[in-house]
Design a protein around this motif. Structure first.
Motif, mmCIF file in Angstrom:
data_model
loop_
_atom_site.group_PDB
_atom_site.id
_atom_site.type_symbol
_atom_site.label_atom_id
_atom_site.label_comp_id
_atom_site.label_asym_id
_atom_site.label_seq_id
_atom_site.Cartn_x
_atom_site.Cartn_y
_atom_site.Cartn_z
ATOM 1 N N THR A 246 -59.471 21.991 -16.951
ATOM 2 C CA THR A 246 -58.489 22.391 -15.937
ATOM 3 C C THR A 246 -57.556 21.266 -15.487
ATOM 4 O OG1 THR A 246 -59.866 24.208 -15.161
ATOM 5 C CG2 THR A 246 -58.236 23.346 -13.597
ATOM 6 N N TRP A 247 -58.109 20.153 -15.024
ATOM 7 C CA TRP A 247 -57.244 19.081 -14.497
ATOM 8 C C TRP A 247 -56.453 18.404 -15.612
ATOM 9 C CZ3 TRP A 247 -55.579 18.057 -9.774
ATOM 10 C CH2 TRP A 247 -56.266 18.644 -8.705
ATOM 11 N N ASN A 248 -57.051 18.303 -16.782
ATOM 12 C CA ASN A 248 -56.375 17.703 -17.919
ATOM 13 C C ASN A 248 -55.156 18.526 -18.309
ATOM 14 O OD1 ASN A 248 -56.853 17.720 -21.413
ATOM 15 N ND2 ASN A 248 -55.999 15.984 -20.297
ATOM 16 N N GLU A 249 -55.303 19.843 -18.310
ATOM 17 C CA GLU A 249 -54.173 20.695 -18.697
ATOM 18 C C GLU A 249 -53.099 20.735 -17.630
ATOM 19 O OE1 GLU A 249 -55.872 24.474 -20.117
ATOM 20 O OE2 GLU A 249 -57.194 23.146 -21.246
ATOM 21 N N MET A 250 -53.522 20.611 -16.411
ATOM 22 C CA MET A 250 -52.579 20.675 -15.302
ATOM 23 C C MET A 250 -51.736 19.399 -15.205
ATOM 24 S SD MET A 250 -52.695 21.715 -11.761
ATOM 25 C CE MET A 250 -52.575 20.738 -10.342
ATOM 26 N N ALA A 251 -52.340 18.238 -15.431
ATOM 27 C CA ALA A 251 -51.617 16.969 -15.339
ATOM 28 C C ALA A 251 -52.179 15.998 -16.380
ATOM 29 C CB ALA A 251 -51.754 16.394 -13.939
ATOM 30 N N PRO A 252 -51.804 16.211 -17.643
ATOM 31 C CA PRO A 252 -52.432 15.424 -18.733
ATOM 32 C C PRO A 252 -52.184 13.922 -18.658
ATOM 33 C CG PRO A 252 -50.652 16.845 -19.563
ATOM 34 C CD PRO A 252 -50.877 17.219 -18.135
ATOM 35 N N LYS A 253 -51.131 13.498 -17.994
ATOM 36 C CA LYS A 253 -50.878 12.057 -17.884
ATOM 37 C C LYS A 253 -51.758 11.420 -16.811
ATOM 38 C CE LYS A 253 -46.231 11.717 -19.729
ATOM 39 N NZ LYS A 253 -45.795 13.127 -19.928
ATOM 40 N N GLU A 254 -52.300 12.232 -15.939
ATOM 41 C CA GLU A 254 -53.101 11.706 -14.835
ATOM 42 C C GLU A 254 -54.602 11.880 -15.037
ATOM 43 O OE1 GLU A 254 -51.739 12.687 -10.992
ATOM 44 O OE2 GLU A 254 -49.660 12.210 -11.478
ATOM 45 N N TYR A 255 -54.991 12.955 -15.715
ATOM 46 C CA TYR A 255 -56.411 13.256 -15.880
ATOM 47 C C TYR A 255 -56.713 13.538 -17.339
ATOM 48 C CZ TYR A 255 -55.394 13.902 -11.003
ATOM 49 O OH TYR A 255 -54.932 13.707 -9.740
ATOM 50 N N GLY A 256 -57.479 12.653 -17.957
ATOM 51 C CA GLY A 256 -57.773 12.809 -19.374
ATOM 52 C C GLY A 256 -58.859 13.831 -19.635
ATOM 53 N N PHE A 257 -58.989 14.203 -20.889
ATOM 54 C CA PHE A 257 -60.086 15.104 -21.268
ATOM 55 C C PHE A 257 -61.424 14.369 -21.139
ATOM 56 C CE2 PHE A 257 -63.151 16.865 -24.283
ATOM 57 C CZ PHE A 257 -63.155 18.206 -23.925
ATOM 58 N N PHE A 258 -61.445 13.105 -21.586
ATOM 59 C CA PHE A 258 -62.700 12.346 -21.491
ATOM 60 C C PHE A 258 -63.063 12.039 -20.038
ATOM 61 C CE2 PHE A 258 -61.807 11.372 -25.998
ATOM 62 C CZ PHE A 258 -63.043 11.688 -26.521
ATOM 63 N N ALA A 259 -62.074 11.502 -19.290
ATOM 64 C CA ALA A 259 -62.286 11.187 -17.875
ATOM 65 C C ALA A 259 -63.503 10.300 -17.645
ATOM 66 C CB ALA A 259 -62.388 12.472 -17.044
ATOM 67 N N ASN A 260 -63.732 9.346 -18.537
ATOM 68 C CA ASN A 260 -64.826 8.403 -18.333
ATOM 69 C C ASN A 260 -64.465 7.430 -17.216
ATOM 70 O OD1 ASN A 260 -66.501 9.369 -20.443
ATOM 71 N ND2 ASN A 260 -65.205 8.300 -21.937
ATOM 72 N N VAL A 261 -65.385 7.173 -16.326
ATOM 73 C CA VAL A 261 -65.127 6.220 -15.247
ATOM 74 C C VAL A 261 -64.852 4.857 -15.872
ATOM 75 C CG1 VAL A 261 -66.103 5.057 -13.225
ATOM 76 C CG2 VAL A 261 -66.563 7.503 -13.610
ATOM 77 N N ASN A 262 -63.696 4.289 -15.526
ATOM 78 C CA ASN A 262 -63.297 3.028 -16.145
ATOM 79 C C ASN A 262 -62.429 2.227 -15.178
ATOM 80 O OD1 ASN A 262 -62.255 0.956 -17.699
ATOM 81 N ND2 ASN A 262 -62.034 2.236 -19.538
ATOM 82 N N PRO A 263 -63.014 1.139 -14.622
ATOM 83 C CA PRO A 263 -62.273 0.359 -13.623
ATOM 84 C C PRO A 263 -61.049 -0.358 -14.199
ATOM 85 C CG PRO A 263 -64.351 -0.724 -14.195
ATOM 86 C CD PRO A 263 -64.374 0.623 -14.854
#
Ligand SMILES: Nc1nc2c(c(=O)[nH]1)N[C@H]1C(S)=C(S)[C@@H](COP(=O)(O)O)O[C@H]1N2
Ligand SMILES: [Mo]
Length: 309
Positions: A246-263
Motif C-alpha cells: 500500500t504505502w509503496n504504491e502510494m508514494a514509491p519515492k518515499e516508501y520502498g517495497f523492502f522498507a528495511n530499517v536503515n539509519p
C-alpha cells in the motif's frame, strides 16, 4: 495526499513509563512446561513461558503507550483515535484464508490456527518510518510455521497480506477521498516471510491483541519499518511475482517495497539516523535492520540497499 509526518514534528510526551525492565537473550523466549500459564484470556490458556535471563535486556514500552498511540488509517490518521474508535470492532467470528500458490488452501479461525501452531512470546524492537519506536512483548506464531502447514510450491515467491475491508466498521473506508487506498495490503519476498523472526501476532503483554493494535491477527516484521506490519489480516496469498504494498504504491519515492530499517538511508523528507522511543524524551540511534542484522542481513547481501530501500 500524504498525511504522514516526521515524529519530531510532534510535541514529545515527557511521561516516563518504563513499567518494568525485562531481561532477554536476543528475542527468543524459552518455552517451559513448568512456567506459569498466562492468566486471563482463554486464547492463551495453553501458553506458558519463562523469560530467559541474560544481560543486554530491552526496556519494554508500557502497555498503555503501545495501546493508545497507534497508526491505523482505517480508523483515523490521528494516533490517539484508533483506541477510541476501535472499541466495538468485531474480532469474532474472524477467518483467515490462505491461498494462491500453496499446496493446501485453508480457511481457519484464530482458535483453530493456535491449536495447530502454539503461540510463543517474542520481545521485539519496532520502528515506525516516522521516527518513533517501541519495544513490544508480542505473542504470536512464526509465519514460517503457517506457510509450512499449507505447503509451498516452486511458484511461491511472494506473500501478500490483506486487511479486512469493512466500511461499516472502519470509518476511513467510507470516505471517498481518503488518504490511502483500502483494503490495506502488504507483501514480503518468500525468504523474508520464512525468516524465523517474522511473526503473526495475536497478542501482546500476554493478552489478546486489542483492535487498535490489529486484532485478531497482524504481522510483525521487526527489521522493517512499521508499515509493513499489516493489521487485522483476513487473507494471505502466495504469488509468483511481486505483490501489492500500500504505502509503496502510494508514494514509491518515499516508501520502498523492502522498507528495511536503515539509519544510513534517509526518507526524502527526514533523517532515519535516530528515533525516539515512546515514553522517552531523548532520541537514540537507529540500528541497522533495527538491530536484527545478524538474523537478516544475509537476505540482502547482493542488493544495493540505497536503491532497494
Ligand atoms: N491495516 C493497517 N495496518 C497497519 C497500518 C494501517 O494504517 N492499517 N499502519 C502501519 C503502521 S505505519 C505502523 S507504524 C504500525 C503501527 O502498529 P501499532 O499501532 O500496533 O503500533 O501498523 C502498521 N499496520
Ligand atoms: Mo508507521
Amino acid at each position: 495526499m500524504l498525511t504522514r509526518r516526521n515524529y519530531s514534528d510532534l510535541i514529545p510526551s515527557s511521561q516516563i513509563t518504563s513499567e518494568s525492565i525485562y531481561s532477554e537473550r536476543r528475542f527468543l523466549m524459552k518455552l517451559t512446561a513448568s512456567a506459569v500459564a498466562l492468566a486471563g484470556s482463554p486464547l492463551f490458556a495453553a501458553l506458558s513461558y519463562e523469560r530467559e535471563k541474560s544481560d543486554g535486556g530491552l526496556e519494554l514500552t508500557s502497555y498503555d503507550q503501545i495501546t493508545t498511540y497507534n497508526n491505523f488509517y482505517e480508523f483515523s490518521t490521528d494516533k490517539e483515535a484508533p483506541a477510541r474508535l476501535a472499541k466495538n470492532f468485531k474480532i469474532k467470528p474472524w477467518t483467515l484464508s490462505i491461498g494462491g500458490e500453496v499446496q493446501k488452501k485453508v480457511t481457519l479461525d484464530i482458535d483453530q490456527l493456535l491449536k495447530l501452531i502454539p503461540a510463543q512470546e517474542r520481545i521485539y524492537r519496532f520502528r515506525c518510518v516516522e521516527g518513533w519506536s517501541m519495544v513490544v512483548p508480542w505473542v504470536g506464531i512464526p509465519l514460517a510455521s503457517v506457510l509450512k502447514y499449507v505447503g509451498l510450491t516452486s511458484k511461491s515467491k511472494y506473500v501478500e497480506f490483506q486487511t479486512l475491508f469493512d466500511p461499516k466498521q472502519f470509518p476511513a473506508q467510507r470516505q471517498t477521498f481518503g488518504t490511502i487506498s483500502f483494503p490495506y495490503r502488504e507483501g514480503l519476498r518468500i525468504d523474508e516471510a520464512m525468516n524465523p523472526l517474522t511473526l503473526l501476532a495475536v497478542g501482546l503483554y500476554g493478552k489478546e491483541l486489542l483492535p487498535q493494535n490489529g486484532a485478531p491477527i497482524r504481522l510483525v516484521i521487526p527489521w522493517k519499518y512499521g508499515f509493513k506490519s499489516i493489521k487485522s489480516i483476513v487473507s494471505i496469498t502466495l504469488h509468483q511475482s511481486q505483490t501489492h504494498s500500500t504505502w509503496n504504491e502510494m508514494a514509491p519515492k518515499e516508501y520502498g517495497f523492502f522498507a528495511n530499517v536503515n539509519p544510513t538511508v534517509d526518507h526524502p523528507r527526514w533523517s532515519q539516523a535516530r528515533e525516539r522511543p515512546l515514553g522517552h524524551f531523548f532520541k537514540q540511534d537507529t540500528l541497522m535492520f533495527n538491530g536484527y542484522e545478524r538474523e537478516v542481513a544475509h537476505m540482502y547481501k547482493n542488493i544495493d540497499l540505497k536503491k532497494f530501500f
